[in-house]
Design a protein around this motif. Sequence first.
Motif, PDB file in Angstrom:
ATOM      1  N   VAL A 109      68.842  61.696  56.582  1.00 31.99           N
ATOM      2  CA  VAL A 109      69.792  62.151  58.075  1.00 31.99           C
ATOM      3  C   VAL A 109      69.367  64.094  58.019  1.00 31.99           C
ATOM      4  O   VAL A 109      69.183  64.577  58.634  1.00 31.99           O
ATOM      5  N   LEU A 110      70.925  64.464  56.859  1.00 28.38           N
ATOM      6  CA  LEU A 110      70.788  65.549  56.924  1.00 28.38           C
ATOM      7  C   LEU A 110      70.250  66.703  55.781  1.00 28.38           C
ATOM      8  O   LEU A 110      69.143  67.673  56.031  1.00 28.38           O
ATOM      9  N   ILE A 111      69.226  65.559  54.439  1.00 27.78           N
ATOM     10  CA  ILE A 111      68.994  67.055  53.650  1.00 27.78           C
ATOM     11  C   ILE A 111      67.551  65.489  53.656  1.00 27.78           C
ATOM     12  O   ILE A 111      67.672  64.082  53.860  1.00 27.78           O
TER      13      ILE A 111
ATOM     14  N   THR B  35      78.212  58.320  52.799  1.00 26.46           N
ATOM     15  CA  THR B  35      77.063  57.519  51.898  1.00 26.46           C
ATOM     16  C   THR B  35      77.147  56.995  50.935  1.00 26.46           C
ATOM     17  O   THR B  35      77.659  56.929  50.362  1.00 26.46           O
ATOM     18  N   SER B  36      75.289  56.280  51.200  1.00 25.43           N
ATOM     19  CA  SER B  36      75.683  55.260  49.903  1.00 25.43           C
ATOM     20  C   SER B  36      74.846  55.809  48.406  1.00 25.43           C
ATOM     21  O   SER B  36      75.421  55.587  47.018  1.00 25.43           O
ATOM     22  N   ASN B  37      74.946  57.024  48.144  1.00 29.50           N
ATOM     23  CA  ASN B  37      74.691  58.115  46.668  1.00 29.50           C
ATOM     24  C   ASN B  37      76.082  58.654  46.565  1.00 29.50           C
ATOM     25  O   ASN B  37      77.225  58.243  46.781  1.00 29.50           O
ATOM     26  N   LEU B  38      75.998  58.802  45.240  1.00 34.72           N
ATOM     27  CA  LEU B  38      76.652  58.546  44.407  1.00 34.72           C
ATOM     28  C   LEU B  38      77.133  60.540  44.354  1.00 34.72           C
ATOM     29  O   LEU B  38      76.481  61.345  44.290  1.00 34.72           O
ATOM     30  N   ARG B  39      78.978  60.593  44.051  1.00 32.86           N
ATOM     31  CA  ARG B  39      79.108  61.446  44.395  1.00 32.86           C
ATOM     32  C   ARG B  39      78.586  62.667  43.758  1.00 32.86           C
ATOM     33  O   ARG B  39      78.716  63.964  44.410  1.00 32.86           O
ATOM     34  N   GLY B  40      78.600  62.962  42.473  1.00 23.49           N
ATOM     35  CA  GLY B  40      77.996  63.738  41.524  1.00 23.49           C
ATOM     36  C   GLY B  40      76.822  64.527  42.437  1.00 23.49           C
ATOM     37  O   GLY B  40      77.121  65.691  41.992  1.00 23.49           O
TER      38      GLY B  40
ATOM     39  N   GLU C 282      73.773  68.254  45.775  1.00 26.42           N
ATOM     40  CA  GLU C 282      73.029  68.849  46.828  1.00 26.42           C
ATOM     41  C   GLU C 282      73.207  69.580  48.045  1.00 26.42           C
ATOM     42  O   GLU C 282      73.205  70.051  48.160  1.00 26.42           O
ATOM     43  N   LEU C 283      74.814  69.199  48.674  1.00 26.22           N
ATOM     44  CA  LEU C 283      75.150  69.343  49.622  1.00 26.22           C
ATOM     45  C   LEU C 283      75.430  71.042  49.032  1.00 26.22           C
ATOM     46  O   LEU C 283      75.171  72.091  49.869  1.00 26.22           O
ATOM     47  N   ALA C 284      75.863  71.568  47.575  1.00 30.14           N
ATOM     48  CA  ALA C 284      76.476  72.723  47.466  1.00 30.14           C
ATOM     49  C   ALA C 284      74.637  73.680  47.569  1.00 30.14           C
ATOM     50  O   ALA C 284      74.676  74.754  48.319  1.00 30.14           O
TER      51      ALA C 284
END
Length: 327
Positions: A108-110, A204-209, A214-216
Motif C-alpha cells: 500500500v505505502l511501500i 500491518t502484519s509485518n514485525l515492528r523492527g 522501512e518507514l524510517a
Amino acid sequence: GRLANCRLTGGVTHQAKDVEWFLGGGSICAYKGGVIENCTITGCSSGAAPVGLYHGAKMVNCTVAGNHACTSIGGVQMNANAVMNRLRGIYRESPARKPAYLFDMDGVLIDSEADILAAWRETMEAAGQTYRAEVFEQTCGTSPKETVRILARYYGALDWNGLMNDLIERYAALVRREGQKLKPFAREILAALRAEGVPLALATSNLRGFVEEELAAVGLLDCFDRVVTGDEVTHSKPDPEVFFRACAALGVAPREAVIIEDSFAGVRAAYASGARVLMVPDVLQPTEEIRALAECVLLSLDEAREYLLGEKSRLFCVESVNNTSKC
C-alpha cells in the motif's frame, strides 16, 4: 436486508449477509443498503445513539426515542427532533466527525510485495523446492507466522526458520541494491490527510523492527499517530485483530474508520472489522468476492486521495427520505 414492523430496544447483536444490526450499547446500525422501516426504536443507553445508518442504509416511517436519535455515515449527529423532521422531508445536521484512516504498509505505502515474492522464489529454488506462485500469493498481507502456516500446508515440514532467515537476507540484499521504494503518491495522500487533521494509524502484519526500519528509510515514520504491527497481535490477517487494536489506539470505533488495503487477507480483515474498506491492488487483482467486500477498488493512492478528499461530500453523504442522496 430489511427490518420492518418491529419494536426494538438495545441489548442483542445480530449479523446477516450484506446488513449488520448492532443493538448493543443502545444502538441499532444498518449497513450496505439495509432498510429500517415502520419500526419503533428505543435506545437502552443514555449516551448512545439508538440508530446508525451507514453505506447507503435508509430509515423510513420510524419512531425514534433517545438522547441522540441518529448517527449517519461520516459521523453526522442529529437529535431526536431532527430525525423526525427528516422523516417529514426536512433535514438538519450538525458538524460531522471526521473518520480515522488506517493504512497497511507492504503493497500500500511501500512497494515491497513483488520484491518479497521475488526473494521467496530465490529462497525456495536455492533450497531445491519448486516456487508455486499461486501458493505464495496467498501469503500476501499475512504475518511471518501465518505465512509459514500457509506454506507448510502445501510444502510440508521444511526448515521454515532457516528458509525465513534466508528470505530476510535476500530481501535485505535486494533493498540495498535497489533502495526502499515508496508506492506512487504514498507521501502525498498521507500529507493531505495530515492537513485535514484526521487520526492516522498504520496496521500491518509485518514485525515492528522491520516496520520502523522501512518507514524510517522512506521518511514516513513520523506520519502516524499510532503504529500497530504483527508481533502485537495474536491472530494475523485475515483476522481483524490488528485493526481493532489500531482503532482502540486511536480512540475510535471501527465503524468510524476507513482502511486502505491491497491484499486479499487485508481486505477480508478490514471488512470483518466493520470499517469502510478501500482496496488499492498491488500484486493481486481483486476477485469478485474481494470486490464485494470493498467499498471501492481504486487504481492508485492518487485515486484514493481524490476519492476521499477531492469531493468531501463522499465522506458524509446520507440518504434523504425520497431515496435520493443528499450530500
